[in-house]
Design an enzyme around this catalytic site. Structure first.
Site, short mmCIF file in Angstrom:
data_model
loop_
_atom_site.label_atom_id
_atom_site.label_comp_id
_atom_site.label_asym_id
_atom_site.label_seq_id
_atom_site.Cartn_x
_atom_site.Cartn_y
_atom_site.Cartn_z
N HIS A 198 0.41 4.51 -2.56
CA HIS A 198 0.15 5.83 -2.16
C HIS A 198 1.32 6.62 -2.52
CE1 HIS A 198 -3.62 5.61 0.46
NE2 HIS A 198 -3.39 4.32 -0.25
N HIS B 218 -6.07 -5.40 -3.55
CA HIS B 218 -6.99 -5.48 -2.71
C HIS B 218 -7.49 -6.78 -2.19
CE1 HIS B 218 -8.77 -1.16 -2.06
NE2 HIS B 218 -7.52 -1.28 -1.91
N ASN C 265 -3.85 8.90 3.98
CA ASN C 265 -2.49 8.06 4.24
C ASN C 265 -2.66 7.97 6.07
OD1 ASN C 265 -1.72 7.99 1.84
ND2 ASN C 265 -0.24 9.89 2.14
N ARG D 68 0.79 -1.29 0.10
CA ARG D 68 0.06 -0.02 -0.15
C ARG D 68 0.99 1.26 -0.14
NH1 ARG D 68 -3.66 2.40 4.43
NH2 ARG D 68 -4.99 3.60 3.42
#
Length: 572
Positions: free
Chosen positions: A69, A196, A97, A65
């Site tokens: 990001h 995911h 975040n 992740r």
């Protein structure tokens, strides 16, 4: 002869600061063998720490992740890892975040690499490799990761970060557009969303979906919604309570079960279920749900593609950052090579000043401050005003590309409206523009820049004194090369003295460039030209004020800067 040479150098310096007003790291230099000679064990070190710290546990999805990001906000530059400082925000503090973890794993890998090969491997490459190993450790595919990224010196602000990250309630069109803005197509988006298949989400992100309160909700399996509501109350804090896995079947295994969840209408977020909602990527969801190998291949390709997202071109420039002093490298262009800058000189003077300062106080004074001070002294030594120069600038690590530089510098044929807008975009008003244009009271221009004016071939020509045009025509043939032949002074009266004669030239319609004469052409700044032409002190005061104002133009937020040790090249 010595005096003439020195005078020419100061004239060059007086003009050099103006072009300092004109991205960049990119993916072109990335390669899988980037560290073969400088840090050959880099992948072994990353894999070793990841296996020890992550294994098949919760930290692997967290590291994956982090990479997403990071790349979605100004490219893959490790800006998401930066802590806040008194002078800049941290992307970590942006709302999307706030739940990021995995930072300590990246820190541990970086510490190992610093022992193995100091100051060599970027944090952005560490993050790229660690995300690949996270997927592999969870049973997913592996791939060769191109390397060679550089780290940003600044993070994006919180608002910018939030805008550029996908939201839990984005619909399919919004997702396709957001990924598309980064060069990732609908197939990439659908494959990357398969990340995911591991990880969890806070209740606040899926509450609207399971209670049916979202405007963007998609069909949801009733038993799935009921089960999620047991973990997530209809109202509550935004804390970690009520965490649920994205994939209810195999939440700690990197496989294709996520897509089978979507087909069963058991996507946890609205932005998950959007992929299977009767729209254009349904067939991909069905394919990936039925063929784990197809998903793995497309995911690996898309991860490489996402990992190549570079910081925007031209982003590290604009403002007084000494970017005009940088030489070209194999990985970046030089502003010196842009057409408007081809005739620039004076670089050796800046280099000599910088060398003396490095001897006196090493790694302290920026090249941008050297240029600001030298331009002030150039004006003073030529008989012009002096002023106190505010200091504390930093140097850009990258120069703008040539096209960007050319577009952002005034042209010899700009009209008054174009000049006012160009200066206005930098926070300089019409008075500043008119005063700063007085720098043309010294210096010379090549024939190619004033040829259209003196032969009346320019669409933007202004009234020109016939005798002046004829005299210039003797120096500049109607056709020819763009070489230095036919150089003429901007100010025909006192070309080596910094005074107000330039404005008197304009009143006499003897401005050398169309962009000079534009200041006195029946437009809004005629009265300023008349005032400066009759009052040298008024010109000097306004010029000094405008130079300070121009010298305060900052680089854009997030620009990587430093104090260069040599003005012609970045420190790394």
């Amino acid at each position: 002869m010595m005096a003439s040479s020195r005078s020419s150098s100061w004239v060059a310096l007086a003009l050099l600061l103006f072009v300092a007003l004109a991205h960049t790291a990119n993916a072109d230099h990335l390669s899988t063998g980037y560290y073969t000679k400088t840090c050959p064990n880099v992948e072994r070190v990353v894999s070793s720490v990841m296996a020890k710290r992550v294994g098949g546990g919760r930290m692997a999805p967290a590291v994956l992740r982090l990479f997403f990001h990071d790349c979605f906000v100004n490219g893959c530059d490790a800006s998401v890892l930066l802590d806040a400082t008194p002078f800049s925000e941290s992307e970590k503090d942006a709302e999307p975040n706030a739940s990021l973890t995995g930072f300590t794993v990246i820190d541990e890998i970086k510490a190992e690499l610093e022992r193995e090969c100091p100051a060599t491997v970027s944090c952005s490459d560490v993050l790229a490799l660690a995300s690949r190993d996270a997927v592999t450790l969870l049973g997913g595919p592996t791939w060769n990761m191109p390397l060679g990224r550089k780290d940003s010196r600044f993070a994006a602000d919180k608002e910018f970060t939030t805008i550029h990250l996908p939201s839990p309630n984005d619909n399919l069109g919004e997702l396709i557009k957001m990924f598309g803005n980064l060069g990732l197509d609908a197939r990439d988006m659908t494959a990357l969303s398969g990340a995911h298949t591991v990880g969890m989400s806070n209740c606040k992100h899926y509450r609207e979906r399971v209670y049916g309160t979202s405007d963007t909700k998609y069909n949801i399996d009733p038993s799935f919604a009921e089960a999620r509501r047991q973990m997530c109350p209809p109202q509550g804090s935004s804390g970690d309570a009520g965490k649920a896995p994205f994939d209810v079947q195999t939440p700690r295994k990197f496989d294709n079960a996520y897509y089978r969840d979507l087909i069963a209408h058991q996507g946890l977020l609205n932005s998950d279920q959007a992929l299977y909602s009767g729209s254009g990527v349904d067939s991909l969801v069905v394919r990936y749900g039925a063929d784990d190998d197809a998903f793995g291949r497309d995911f690996a390709k898309a991860m490489v593609k996402m990992g190549n997202i570079a910081p925007p071109k031209g982003m590290p420039t604009e403002g007084c950052d000494a970017s005009v002093l940088l030489d070209a490298t194999p990985f970046s262009e030089s502003e010196k090579d842009a057409e408007p800058n081809m005739s620039l000189t004076g670089f050796t003077v800046i280099d000599e000043i910088k060398a003396a300062l490095e001897h006196d106080c090493p790694a302290t004074v920026s090249c941008a401050d050297v240029l600001a001070l030298a331009s002030r002294d150039a004006v003073t030594l030529l008989g012009g005003p002096t002023w106190n120069v505010p200091l504390g600038r930093k140097d850009s690590r990258f120069a703008a590309e040539k096209d960007f530089t050319t577009k952002n510098l005034p042209s010899p044929n700009n009209n008054l409206g174009e000049l006012i807008k160009m200066f206005g975009d930098l926070g300089l008003d019409a008075r500043d523009m008119t005063a700063l244009s007085g720098a043309h009271t010294v210096g010379m221009s090549n024939c190619e820049h004033y040829r259209k004016r003196i032969y009346g071939t320019s669409d933007t020509k202004y009234n020109i004194d016939p005798s002046f045009a004829e005299a210039m025509q003797q120096m500049c043939p109607p056709q020819g090369s763009s070489a230095d032949a036919g150089k003429a002074p901007f100010d025909v009266q006192t070309p080596r003295k910094f005074d107000n004669a330039y404005y008197r030239d304009l009143i006499a319609h003897q401005g050398l460039l169309n962009s000079d004469q534009a200041l006195y052409s029946g437009g809004g700044v005629d009265s300023l030209v008349v005032r400066y032409g009759s009052d040298g002190d008024a010109f000097g005061r306004d010029f000094a004020k405008a130079m300070v104002k121009m010298g305060n133009i900052p680089p854009p937020n997030g620009m990587p800067t430093e104090v260069r040790l040599h003005c012609s090249k970045a420190n790394y």
